[in-house]
Design an enzyme around this catalytic site. Structure first.
Site, PDB file in Angstrom:
ATOM      1  N   ASP A 257       0.849  -1.196   0.000  1.00  0.00           N
ATOM      2  CA  ASP A 257       0.000   0.000   0.000  1.00  0.00           C
ATOM      3  C   ASP A 257       0.887   1.248   0.000  1.00  0.00           C
ATOM      4  O   ASP A 257       0.676   2.191   0.766  1.00  0.00           O
ATOM      5  CB  ASP A 257      -0.955   0.016   1.193  1.00  0.00           C
ATOM      6  CG  ASP A 257      -2.024   1.103   1.072  1.00  0.00           C
ATOM      7  OD1 ASP A 257      -2.126   1.723  -0.002  1.00  0.00           O
ATOM      8  OD2 ASP A 257      -2.743   1.343   2.060  1.00  0.00           O
ATOM      9  N   TYR A 273      -3.984  10.667   3.963  1.00  0.00           N
ATOM     10  CA  TYR A 273      -3.671   9.314   4.411  1.00  0.00           C
ATOM     11  C   TYR A 273      -2.506   8.752   3.595  1.00  0.00           C
ATOM     12  O   TYR A 273      -2.352   9.046   2.421  1.00  0.00           O
ATOM     13  CB  TYR A 273      -4.878   8.396   4.219  1.00  0.00           C
ATOM     14  CG  TYR A 273      -6.068   8.693   5.097  1.00  0.00           C
ATOM     15  CD1 TYR A 273      -6.077   8.305   6.434  1.00  0.00           C
ATOM     16  CD2 TYR A 273      -7.194   9.340   4.577  1.00  0.00           C
ATOM     17  CE1 TYR A 273      -7.181   8.556   7.236  1.00  0.00           C
ATOM     18  CE2 TYR A 273      -8.302   9.589   5.372  1.00  0.00           C
ATOM     19  CZ  TYR A 273      -8.290   9.197   6.705  1.00  0.00           C
ATOM     20  OH  TYR A 273      -9.385   9.447   7.495  1.00  0.00           O
TER      21      TYR A 273
END
Length: 376
Positions: A257, A273
């Site tokens: 990720d 984020y």
């Protein structure tokens, strides 16, 4: 040199000529990352992501669709295909299911909901209409949301730790009803999710992944906005459950990720984020899990199985690792344009030393070899 073949679960002893000292090193199949992000428009582009991937030992990565604009149309997809072609790293794409394109064609491996906010009626209508393909799912109930999970020692809106598990069940069961057969659950974070996935594997072809940060940290470790990620860090109990799930093969894949941001504000409410991790993924996983064969399997064989790709180990395509090397992460030295790593300043064990692809040295000791033709 000792070579580990993850496809045959076998160690081999072979003499390999290297342009660097190789005593104590091991070699294996290069890594595959099912979950990376590219920014463009001044952020992480395909050149910087390529360099970061090579330094991390990765030769194949799956780009998620939440770029600006979204990869949800033929025109946007074609732009990404063009920008990413003819590179040492093979860039694959998971496209948005909520746009005008299907998950088919050159280097397209499936749909992905990662980074795309949607409601349940939209999910139902989309699954009814779309051609059936591998479904990468960012499992989140946006109706009840927050920056961190309940229990995190921070004064911000929290989301229930059950949020993700409920969303996982919703996606898989709805998908089954409308003809989808393969599901890959992204960045699993809680013990509840592990239990739900374990059950759903009895009903459908479900795989899942975990990031290095969710294996290494919990919400008690949050120090600054580099630790603001989505889904959030879980509890200490969640972290232990994730490690156990990797060892028991409930969690199939290790995926980064990789979410780069050049700068992140200090304010938790406004900071985006994401954490940058692809360059230090192997040592982070190896430090957290302590099992070389396990880490290699879940960075090679298992993600290729999710993609339906067959492969075998050959001596002209190898990543070289020093399993005993220790170092302190310095995010300022990343090849990635994103310096936002929660691993900055952390001591890790295990180092990716070099990468050889199709007989060419493409990375040695953290430096990418720009003109690969010089290796001919």
């Amino acid at each position: 040199m000792r070579i580990y073949d993850p496809f045959r679960k076998k160690w081999i002893e072979e003499e390999i000529e290297t342009p660097f000292p190789s005593k104590g090193l091991v070699a294996t199949f290069p890594f595959v990352d099912l979950h990376v992000h590219v920014r463009l428009n001044g952020g992480e582009d395909y050149s910087s992501l390529e360099e970061a991937s090579l330094v991390g030992g990765f030769f194949k990565v799956v780009v998620q669709p939440n770029t600006k604009p979204l990869i949800d149309s033929k025109e946007v997809l074609e732009r990404h295909l063009d920008l990413s072609k003819n590179r040492a790293v093979e860039f694959l794409f998971a496209v948005s299911p909520f746009g005008s394109i299907e998950a088919e064609g050159e280097r397209v491996v499936g749909f992905s909901t990662d980074g795309i906010e949607y409601d349940y009626p939209t999910l139902v209508e989309t699954m009814k209409k779309k051609k059936k393909a591998l479904w990468f799912d960012h499992s989140q109930m946006y109706e009840v949301d927050g920056i961190f999970y309940e229990g995190a020692p921070l004064p911000f809106q929290k989301r229930p730790r059950s949020n993700e598990a409920i969303a996982i069940a919703r996606t898989v069961l709805t998908g089954l009803e409308y003809g989808f057969e393969r599901f890959h659950i992204q960045h699993v974070t809680t013990k509840y999710s592990v239990e739900v996935i374990s059950f759903l594997k009895n009903l459908a072809k479900v795989s899942c992944e975990v990031t290095p940060h969710h294996l290494f940290f919990c919400y008690e470790d949050i120090k600054n906005t580099n630790f603001k990620i989505n889904p959030p860090l879980g509890s200490p109990e969640d972290r232990r459950a994730l490690i156990e799930a990797v060892k028991k093969d409930v969690i199939d894949v290790l995926a980064t990720d990789h979410a780069p941001h050049h700068e992140k504000p200090d304010d938790f409410l406004t900071a985006p984020y994401g954490s940058t991790s692809i360059e230090i993924a192997f040592p982070a996983y190896y430090t957290a899990l302590g099992d070389l064969e396990l880490v290699v399997k879940k960075l090679t064989k298992k993600p290729l199985e999710v993609l339906g790709v067959e492969a075998r180990l050959t001596e002209d395509t190898l990543v070289f690792i020093d399993p005993e090397a220790e170092f302190i992460v310095d995010a300022k030295k990343f090849k990635s344009k994103g310096k936002n790593s929660m691993f900055d300043g952390v001591r890790l064990k295990g180092k990716v030393v070099a990468l050889k692809l199709k007989g060419r040295w493409v990375m040695i000791d953290g430096e990418v070899i720009a003109d690969q033709k010089e290796n001919d």
